[in-house]
Design an enzyme around this catalytic site. Structure first.
Site, PDB file in Angstrom:
ATOM      1  N   CYS A  90       0.839  -1.202   0.000  1.00 18.28           N
ATOM      2  CA  CYS A  90       0.000   0.000   0.000  1.00 18.28           C
ATOM      3  C   CYS A  90       0.873   1.251   0.000  1.00 18.28           C
ATOM      4  O   CYS A  90       1.600   1.495  -0.959  1.00 18.28           O
ATOM      5  CB  CYS A  90      -0.996  -0.036   1.159  1.00 18.28           C
ATOM      6  SG  CYS A  90      -2.380   1.126   0.953  1.00 18.28           S
ATOM      7  N   HIS A 202      -3.797  -4.726   0.273  1.00 16.41           N
ATOM      8  CA  HIS A 202      -3.280  -5.276   1.517  1.00 16.41           C
ATOM      9  C   HIS A 202      -3.347  -6.802   1.473  1.00 16.41           C
ATOM     10  O   HIS A 202      -4.408  -7.377   1.719  1.00 16.41           O
ATOM     11  CB  HIS A 202      -4.089  -4.754   2.708  1.00 16.41           C
ATOM     12  CG  HIS A 202      -3.823  -3.326   3.036  1.00 16.41           C
ATOM     13  ND1 HIS A 202      -2.785  -2.930   3.847  1.00 16.41           N
ATOM     14  CD2 HIS A 202      -4.438  -2.191   2.621  1.00 16.41           C
ATOM     15  CE1 HIS A 202      -2.776  -1.611   3.941  1.00 16.41           C
ATOM     16  NE2 HIS A 202      -3.771  -1.142   3.208  1.00 16.41           N
ATOM     17  N   GLU A 204      -2.289  -8.867   3.613  1.00 19.75           N
ATOM     18  CA  GLU A 204      -2.595  -9.373   4.951  1.00 19.75           C
ATOM     19  C   GLU A 204      -4.083  -9.281   5.268  1.00 19.75           C
ATOM     20  O   GLU A 204      -4.546  -9.880   6.253  1.00 19.75           O
ATOM     21  CB  GLU A 204      -1.763  -8.630   5.998  1.00 19.75           C
ATOM     22  CG  GLU A 204      -2.226  -7.229   6.344  1.00 19.75           C
ATOM     23  CD  GLU A 204      -1.830  -6.166   5.323  1.00 19.75           C
ATOM     24  OE1 GLU A 204      -2.130  -4.978   5.589  1.00 19.75           O
ATOM     25  OE2 GLU A 204      -1.246  -6.507   4.277  1.00 19.75           O
TER      26      GLU A 204
END
Length: 220
Positions: A90, A202, A204
């Site tokens: 990001c 993202h 994650e």
């Protein structure tokens, strides 16, 4: 979450702490994929890392200020010059560019040729759309091959999670591995230049697809 220079030798990825970013989420995702992370702002740990993740949430200028105040700009550039696997997430991906044009013009890490510009306020049909671009969107082929990148084993059309108001504008199309389509606006979603990779989304927070992307990075 800083660590001293006597950190365990089995650390296989350094996650850079410069005051911005969801560090704990990235750390937990790396651990879930079998990695051994070290979250640190120690310049020498960053300089000598064998693998780096630069996460980030926030504004470009604030990100560069955080890196400069902690003495991390030169160590990151040195690690990149050594050719270590390096993943920006990001804002972290955006900071790899030469210039960011968010609330003024700011010098970036200058690791990948290009600049960071605002996501257009309208789609290509001229109709306004929401900025920031938030939510799940699909990965589509860019100019570079997926094989050998963090997207290996990822299928075009799979979705990942985005939250951003600015986007990379690459100087060379060959550095764009994947894009996402936002009402006709092609946003670079995954970029690559040598050992450097960046994800605008993202991983994650992107479920099994994102975790696989992190796993690919950890084993690259």
């Amino acid at each position: 979450m800083n660590a001293s220079m006597d950190a365990p030798a089995n650390i296989d990825v350094v996650i850079v702490d410069y005051g911005l970013g969801n560090l704990l989420s990235v750390q937990r995702a790396v651990e879930e994929m079998g990695g051994t992370p070290l979250v640190t702002s120690d310049p020498e740990q960053v300089r000598m890392a064998s693998r780096l993740i630069l996460p980030g949430v926030g504004a470009f200028g604030d990100g560069m200020t955080g890196l400069r105040e902690r003495g991390l700009v030169s160590p990151l550039q040195a690690a990149a010059a050594r050719g270590v696997p390096f993943l920006g997430i990001c804002l972290g991906m955006q900071l790899m560019m030469g210039v960011g044009q968010e609330f003024g013009s700011h010098e970036g890490l200058d690791l990948i040729p290009g600049r960071v510009v605002a996501v257009p306020a309208t789609g290509t049909d001229g109709h306004p759309h929401r900025v920031p671009h938030i939510g799940w969107n699909t990965l589509l082929p860019g100019s570079a091959q997926w094989e050998g990148s963090v997207l290996k084993d990822t299928q075009p059309g799979q979705s990942v999670y985005f939250v951003h108001s600015y986007m990379a504008e690459l100087s060379e199309a060959a550095h764009c591995v994947a894009v996402t389509d936002y009402d006709g606006v092609r946003i670079p979603a995954v970029i690559r230049h040598g050992s450097l990779s960046g994800c605008q989304f993202h991983p994650e927070r992107s479920g099994p697809v994102g975790l696989r992307i992190l796993k690919n990075f950890l084993t690259s």
